[in-house]
Design a protein around this motif. Structure first.
Motif, PDB file in Angstrom:
ATOM      1  N   LYS A 129      16.949  61.942  45.863  1.00 50.92           N
ATOM      2  CA  LYS A 129      16.501  62.982  44.927  1.00 50.92           C
ATOM      3  C   LYS A 129      16.819  64.376  45.456  1.00 50.92           C
ATOM      4  N   TRP A 130      16.847  64.531  46.793  1.00 49.03           N
ATOM      5  CA  TRP A 130      17.136  65.846  47.359  1.00 49.03           C
ATOM      6  C   TRP A 130      18.602  66.217  47.169  1.00 49.03           C
ATOM      7  N   GLN A 131      19.485  65.236  47.141  1.00 49.23           N
ATOM      8  CA  GLN A 131      20.883  65.528  46.824  1.00 49.23           C
ATOM      9  C   GLN A 131      21.010  66.000  45.380  1.00 49.23           C
ATOM     10  N   ARG A 132      20.313  65.312  44.475  1.00 48.86           N
ATOM     11  CA  ARG A 132      20.343  65.733  43.062  1.00 48.86           C
ATOM     12  C   ARG A 132      19.751  67.128  42.905  1.00 48.86           C
ATOM     13  N   ALA A 133      18.646  67.387  43.619  1.00 50.30           N
ATOM     14  CA  ALA A 133      17.988  68.689  43.514  1.00 50.30           C
ATOM     15  C   ALA A 133      18.874  69.805  44.071  1.00 50.30           C
ATOM     16  N   LEU A 134      19.574  69.540  45.176  1.00 42.32           N
ATOM     17  CA  LEU A 134      20.427  70.560  45.772  1.00 42.32           C
ATOM     18  C   LEU A 134      21.638  70.877  44.896  1.00 42.32           C
ATOM     19  N   VAL A 135      22.135  69.877  44.165  1.00 44.14           N
ATOM     20  CA  VAL A 135      23.202  70.167  43.204  1.00 44.14           C
ATOM     21  C   VAL A 135      22.688  71.130  42.138  1.00 44.14           C
ATOM     22  N   GLY A 136      21.477  70.878  41.650  1.00 44.08           N
ATOM     23  CA  GLY A 136      20.897  71.779  40.657  1.00 44.08           C
ATOM     24  C   GLY A 136      20.606  73.155  41.215  1.00 44.08           C
ATOM     25  N   ALA A 137      20.246  73.221  42.504  1.00 47.19           N
ATOM     26  CA  ALA A 137      19.882  74.503  43.121  1.00 47.19           C
ATOM     27  C   ALA A 137      21.086  75.269  43.636  1.00 47.19           C
ATOM     28  N   ALA A 138      22.262  74.636  43.678  1.00 46.52           N
ATOM     29  CA  ALA A 138      23.434  75.268  44.286  1.00 46.52           C
ATOM     30  C   ALA A 138      23.789  76.586  43.611  1.00 46.52           C
ATOM     31  N   GLY A 139      23.709  76.626  42.283  1.00 44.44           N
ATOM     32  CA  GLY A 139      24.021  77.862  41.572  1.00 44.44           C
ATOM     33  C   GLY A 139      23.033  78.965  41.904  1.00 44.44           C
ATOM     34  N   ILE A 140      21.750  78.606  42.010  1.00 50.02           N
ATOM     35  CA  ILE A 140      20.716  79.586  42.369  1.00 50.02           C
ATOM     36  C   ILE A 140      20.972  80.126  43.768  1.00 50.02           C
TER      37      ILE A 140
END
Length: 391
Positions: A252-263
């Motif tokens: 889940k942290w890999q998925r979350a970091l993909v979402g957070a990468a733009g931020i």
């Protein structure tokens, strides 16, 4: 076994010998401590989530067993956890409608073509359904990302993460020391005609780097990105990438970091822009740096990074909490609460499927509603002070 497990329509599928098509892959994931299986169709780019019981049924569909044999094996292996025959029929219908199922009966070519055409039209229509967010795909960026990935790989590491946090801490210190200069007469500066032109120039540039951040984060964990395009966001051209491949990541942290990468990319740009703004002489460079700070910092915190709006922060929170479709299910849960406790409808069904979800669904639904109303009122009030008619 209870007779409710059986279906009067079972004879229609009992002798079928279906199997999954070759373009389908299945990934095991964990959501809130429960095992789920995510099916990825690489042809259409669609994802489907199944329980372990449904996955067991699917895993037995090899094209050699009849559905009756599959059902018998499931009953023997799953015992009381076996899904009903009606549920199996619905599962077959879902797989068939998604064009991931291949059977022993010759396919109806016209039906497949018609269904593919309808899916294509629905996908095309969805891109134009919201006139304020129209998407137009341009090309496949995967080869470009593979070629340039070694250049950004050092930043996608523990070293890069620590360096980013140090830079953020230093920038917060600088902002606090220069707070009066940063915020003085900020409304007039932001809404001036000259500054709005700079914002229109800076915004697509920042968002292009933002989207590349998502794309490189997908590559970091072995995913692929096959669509890049332009989205007309409130009639302003803004680039976007399709990072849906991250849905298949186990962690889940890999998925979350993909979402957070733009931020993270926008935060990095804001920090660098602050340093430039503090050291540049008054002029175009300093003004441009101020707008990069404004877009990459303030707007990211209030909008894109805020989980109460359906932007990147929302998907990060959804991944961290392991509650897919958080916003939609939160709205349904509020409806359930109203039906169950206000109107006393005992037959109302809760959308919560795991322990602890009720709290998050209720809290998010209420908080998101009031935050969106508050943001809308604040924007209208701010704009009306400067441009009354527009406000």
């Amino acid at each position: 076994m209870d007779r409710s497990y059986f279906s009067s329509s079972w004879y229609r599928v009992a002798q079928l010998k279906p199997r999954l098509r070759s373009q389908v892959s299945i990934h095991r994931t964990i959501f809130r401590g429960q095992v789920w299986y995510v099916m990825q169709d690489r042809t259409s780019g669609r994802f489907h989530r199944f329980t372990p019981e449904a996955y067991f049924i699917i895993s037995l569909m090899t094209g050699r067993r009849t559905m009756q044999e599959v059902w018998d094996s499931a009953c023997e292996r799953l015992d009381e956890k076996v899904i009903t025959q009606d549920a199996v029929i619905r599962l077959l219908g879902q797989l068939h409608a998604s064009d991931v199922l291949f059977g022993d009966i010759p396919p109806d070519i016209e039906e497949i073509a018609d269904r593919a055409s309808k899916q294509h039209n629905r996908k095309l229509l969805s891109k134009f359904a919201n006139p304020l967010a129209i998407r137009v795909g341009l090309f496949d960026p995967d080869e470009f990302l593979n070629a340039t990935y070694p250049l950004v790989r050092p930043f996608l590491s523990w070293f890069g993460g620590v360096a980013f946090l140090v830079l953020v801490a230093y920038s917060i210190f600088l902002a606090a020391m220069n707070w009066q200069a940063l915020t003085g007469d900020v409304t007039d500066r932001v809404l001036s005609a000259e500054n709005i032109v700079l914002i229109l120039i800076a915004y697509p540039f920042i968002k292009a780097l933002h989207e590349l951040g998502h794309a490189y984060a997908v590559k970091r964990w072995g995913g692929e990105v096959h669509e890049i395009g332009v989205m007309l966001l409130v009639f302003m051209p803004v680039p976007y990438v399709d990072a849906s491949e991250s849905l298949a990541f186990r962690d889940k942290w890999q998925r979350a970091l993909v979402g957070a990468a733009g931020i993270i990319v926008e935060g990095l740009l804001a920090c660098l822009a602050l340093i430039v703004w503090l050291n540049a002489e008054p002029g175009l460079v300093r003004a441009f740096a101020f707008n990069v700070m404004l877009i990459g910092g303030i707007s990211t915190l209030l909008f894109n990074g805020n989980p109460l709006l359906r932007f990147d922060g929302y998907y990060v929170l959804s991944d961290v909490l392991e509650i897919p479709n958080l916003g939609q299910r939160a709205t349904k849960y509020l409806g359930y609460v109203v039906q169950r406790y206000l109107f006393g409808i005992e037959s109302a069904e809760t959308p919560a499927t795991a322990q602890g979800e009720e709290f998050w669904l209720f809290s998010y639904g209420v908080a998101a509603f009031f935050y969106r109303i508050g943001v809308m009122v604040a924007i209208v009030t701010l704009v009306s002070q400067r441009f009354f008619v527009v406000g």
